[in-house]
Design an enzyme around this catalytic site. Structure first.
Site, mmCIF file in Angstrom:
data_model
loop_
_atom_site.group_PDB
_atom_site.id
_atom_site.type_symbol
_atom_site.label_atom_id
_atom_site.label_comp_id
_atom_site.label_asym_id
_atom_site.label_seq_id
_atom_site.Cartn_x
_atom_site.Cartn_y
_atom_site.Cartn_z
ATOM 1 N N HIS A 109 4.387 4.950 -9.880
ATOM 2 C CA HIS A 109 5.199 5.629 -9.176
ATOM 3 C C HIS A 109 6.603 5.478 -9.520
ATOM 4 O O HIS A 109 7.188 4.496 -9.853
ATOM 5 C CB HIS A 109 5.126 5.453 -7.584
ATOM 6 C CG HIS A 109 6.130 6.298 -6.749
ATOM 7 N ND1 HIS A 109 5.926 7.554 -6.337
ATOM 8 C CD2 HIS A 109 7.355 5.913 -6.271
ATOM 9 C CE1 HIS A 109 6.968 7.876 -5.709
ATOM 10 N NE2 HIS A 109 7.983 6.964 -5.738
ATOM 11 N N LYS A 164 2.618 6.525 1.459
ATOM 12 C CA LYS A 164 1.758 7.362 0.541
ATOM 13 C C LYS A 164 0.827 6.839 -0.386
ATOM 14 O O LYS A 164 -0.363 7.294 -0.673
ATOM 15 C CB LYS A 164 2.644 8.574 0.067
ATOM 16 C CG LYS A 164 3.069 9.423 1.033
ATOM 17 C CD LYS A 164 4.335 10.253 0.400
ATOM 18 C CE LYS A 164 5.647 9.337 0.337
ATOM 19 N NZ LYS A 164 6.931 10.210 0.187
ATOM 20 N N SER A 202 8.518 4.697 3.212
ATOM 21 C CA SER A 202 8.085 6.497 2.801
ATOM 22 C C SER A 202 7.360 6.196 1.913
ATOM 23 O O SER A 202 6.086 6.637 1.460
ATOM 24 C CB SER A 202 9.323 7.033 2.732
ATOM 25 O OG SER A 202 8.997 8.172 1.969
ATOM 26 N N ARG A 238 15.546 12.842 7.504
ATOM 27 C CA ARG A 238 16.501 11.757 7.024
ATOM 28 C C ARG A 238 17.295 12.652 5.862
ATOM 29 O O ARG A 238 18.430 12.389 5.702
ATOM 30 C CB ARG A 238 15.623 10.718 6.187
ATOM 31 C CG ARG A 238 14.968 9.723 7.098
ATOM 32 C CD ARG A 238 13.874 8.741 6.161
ATOM 33 N NE ARG A 238 14.508 8.193 5.082
ATOM 34 C CZ ARG A 238 13.765 7.858 4.097
ATOM 35 N NH1 ARG A 238 12.499 8.094 3.947
ATOM 36 N NH2 ARG A 238 14.365 7.469 3.042
ATOM 37 N N ASP A 262 5.251 10.839 7.530
ATOM 38 C CA ASP A 262 6.641 10.648 6.469
ATOM 39 C C ASP A 262 7.019 11.890 6.248
ATOM 40 O O ASP A 262 8.191 11.859 6.088
ATOM 41 C CB ASP A 262 5.954 9.855 5.166
ATOM 42 C CG ASP A 262 7.225 9.766 4.439
ATOM 43 O OD1 ASP A 262 8.169 9.195 4.535
ATOM 44 O OD2 ASP A 262 6.956 10.574 3.052
#
Ligand code: URA
Length: 436
Positions: free
Chosen positions: A93, A198, A194, A179, A172
Site C-alpha cells: 500500500h 481496509k 483508515s 474527514r 471507513d
C-alpha cells in the site's frame, strides 16, 4: 428512553479533555455512527478532538478493529495454484504520490515467485493519481471483479489489481468522506486506522507499506511520516499481518511521467527490462520486502524484470480482466513544452506542482463523479541532479483540452530550481525502513 449504551456528547467530551476511550466506548462509537445514531456534526467534533489530542496505541488498535468489524473480511487461506500448492499472499500500500505507478510492475513481478498479490486499489482524487484510473487507459480493461473471479485469477496468474468492493470496512467510507470535508484527514490515528482497517479486512498475509514523504505526499515532514509508519506497522502486526514500512521520497515525482496512459507505458517499459532507474529500484526493493514477508528468500526480482518473466504475468493479468496488453494506448491530442530558463544543475523539481499540473490537464478529478482523460499528464525530460542547458525542454504537458494549459502552467511556475553550483547527487529514494 434511549437504549444506547453511551452518549455521543460524553464520548466527545472525553477526547476533548484528553481522556482515553474504553474498548466498549470505541466499539459503540463506530457502530452507532454507522447506524446513523451519532450525527455527522458529532462525529466531526470527535474527529477534530482526536486530531488535536491524539489516541494511544490501544485506542487506535480498537478503533481499527471496530472499523474492520463494520464489514466483511476476505480469506485467502484456501488459495492454491492450479497444481494444488498453497499460495502465500502479499500486498503493498502506498500512501500516495505523484508518478507513483509502482503497483503496475510490482504486482506481476511478485506473482512470478508463486506469491499471490491481491491488490485492491482506488481511484485518484486531487493531485495524487489512482491506480485504477491508470489501468483503465488500457482498452477493454475492467476494474470491477467478483470475489470468485478474483480468487480464480489469484490461483491462476497470481496477480490481481482491482477495485475494492463496498463490503470492506464500510464505516471507513462514511468516516473518510466526513474527514475530507471537515479538515480532519491529517490525524495520524485516523489515517492509520483508515488504511489498516481496509488492508487487514482484505486478508493479506504480508503487507508492505510505502509511506511517502515530501511535497507531493500527505506527510510533508519525515518525523510525521515515521510516526504514521510506526503506527501502521504496529496495527498490522497486532492483527497478525506481517507488516513493514519503507519511508520513500516524494519531493519529486517518481519516474518521468505523471498521468494515466503515460504511466502505464512507463510501467510496461520497466516490465520490458528498461524504464527510469528510480521506478525500477523502488519496484525491486518493494518486491524483495513482499517476498521476504511471504517466506520467499532466494528470489531475484531484478532478474525477473530483465528476462521478461514479470512481463508474461502482466500480459496474463491484463487479459484476465478484459484488457488488451498489445493495444496502443491513448495519446493526448495537444501538447505544450516547458523549457529550462538557465544553464546549471536541476536541483529541485517539485512533486506537488507537477501533480497539480497533471490534475489540471485532466489526468485527475476534482469530484468523485468526474471523468479523467487517459492521455493527459506531464512528461518530464530531466530529474533532480541532471545538468540542463537554457532552452532545453524540461517538461511536456499533455491534454485533449488545450484551454487547460494556462492553469497547468501556473502550477509549474516555480516547480523547477536550476542552480549554477547545485550538487549532482540527486535525492535519496528510500529514507528509512520501519519494522517491529
Ligand atoms: N488513505 C486512506 O485510505 N485513508 C486515509 O485516511 C488517508 C489515505
Amino acid at each position: 428512553m434511549s437504549t444506547e449504551k453511551f452518549d455521543a456528547v460524553d464520548i466527545i467530551g472525553i477526547k476533548r479533555d484528553r481522556g482515553t476511550l474504553s474498548p466498549e466506548q470505541i466499539d459503540w462509537t463506530i457502530d452507532a455512527y454507522t447506524r446513523g445514531v451519532i450525527a455527522e456534526e458529532q462525529m466531526a467534533a470527535l474527529n477534530m478532538a482526536i486530531l488535536l489530542n491524539g489516541m494511544d496505541r490501544a485506542e487506535i488498535s480498537r478503533w481499527t478493529t471496530a472499523m474492520i468489524n463494520s464489514g466483511e473480511r476476505m480469506d485467502f487461506s484456501t488459495l492454491r495454484s492450479p497444481s494444488g500448492v498453497a499460495k502465500p499472499t502479499a500486498d503493498k500500500h502506498s500512501t500516495g504520490g505523484v508518478g507513483d505507478k509502482i503497483t503496475l510492475p510490482l504486482a506481476p513481478l511478485v506473482a512470478v515467485f508463486g506469491v499471490a498479490v491481491p491488490q485492491l486499489s482506488g481511484r485518484g482524487l486531487g493531485h495524487t493519481g489512482g491506480t485504477l484510473d491508470k489501468l483503465e487507459s488500457i482498452p477493454g480493461w475492467q476494474a470491477s471483479l467478483s470475489n470468485e473471479a478474483m480468487m480464480d485469477q489469484l490461483a491462476g496468474c497470481g496477480a490481481v489489481i482491482c477495485a475494492a468492493g463496498t463490503g470492506l470496512a464500510p464505516a471507513d467510507k462514511k468516516l473518510y468522506a466526513l474527514r475530507d470535508v471537515t479538515g480532519t484527514v491529517e490525524a495520524i490515528p485516523l489515517i492509520a486506522s483508515s488504511i489498516m482497517s481496509k488492508k487487514i479486512a482484505e486478508g493479506t498475509g504480508t503487507l508492505v507499506l510505502d509511506v511517502k514523504v515530501g511535497s507531493g505526499a500527505f506527510m510533508k515532514d519525515e518525523d510525521d511520516a515515521r510516526e504514521l509508519a510506526r503506527t501502521m506497522v504496529g496495527l498490522g502486526t497486532d492483527a497478525g499481518v506481517k507488516t513493514v514500512a519503507l519511508l520513500t521520497n516524494m519531493a519529486t515525482p517518481l519516474g518521468l511521467t505523471a498521468g494515466n496512459a503515460i504511466e502505464v507505458q512507463e510501467s510496461v517499459d520497466v516490465l520490458a527490462g528498461g524504464g527510469p532507474a528510480d521506478v525500477v529500484d523502488l519496484t525491486v526493493k518493494l518486491a524483495e520486502e513482499m517476498l521476504a514477508g511471504a517466506g520467499v528468500h532466494d528470489a531475484d526480482p531484478a532478474a525477473a524484470l530483465a528476462d521478461g518473466r514479470a512481463m508474461d504475468v502482466w500480459r496474463l493479468m491484463i487479459s484476465a480482466q478484459g484488457g488488451d496488453p498489445a493495444a496502443a494506448l491513448p495519446v493526448a491530442r495537444e501538447s505544450e513544452t516547458v523549457y529550462a530558463q538557465a544553464d546549471g544543475v536541476l536541483t529541485e523539481l517539485d512533486a506537488l506542482s507537477v501533480g497539480i499540473a497533471a490534475w489540471r490537464l485532466g489526468a485527475g478529478r476534482a469530484r468523485r463523479e468526474d471523468e479523467v482523460q487517459a492521455g493527459a499528464g506531464v512528461r518530464l525530460h530531466a530529474k533532480p541532479g541532471d545538468v540542463v542547458r537554457r532552452g532545453q525542454p524540461l517538461m511536456t504537458l499533455l491534454t485533449d483540452t488545450p484551454e487547460k494549459f494556462g492553469r497547468a502552467l501556473e502550477a509549474l511556475e516555480s516547480a523547477a530550481t536550476i542552480s549554477a553550483e547545485g550538487s549532482r547527487s540527486g535525492q535519496r529514494l528510500i529514507l528509512d525502513r520501519i519494522a517491529q
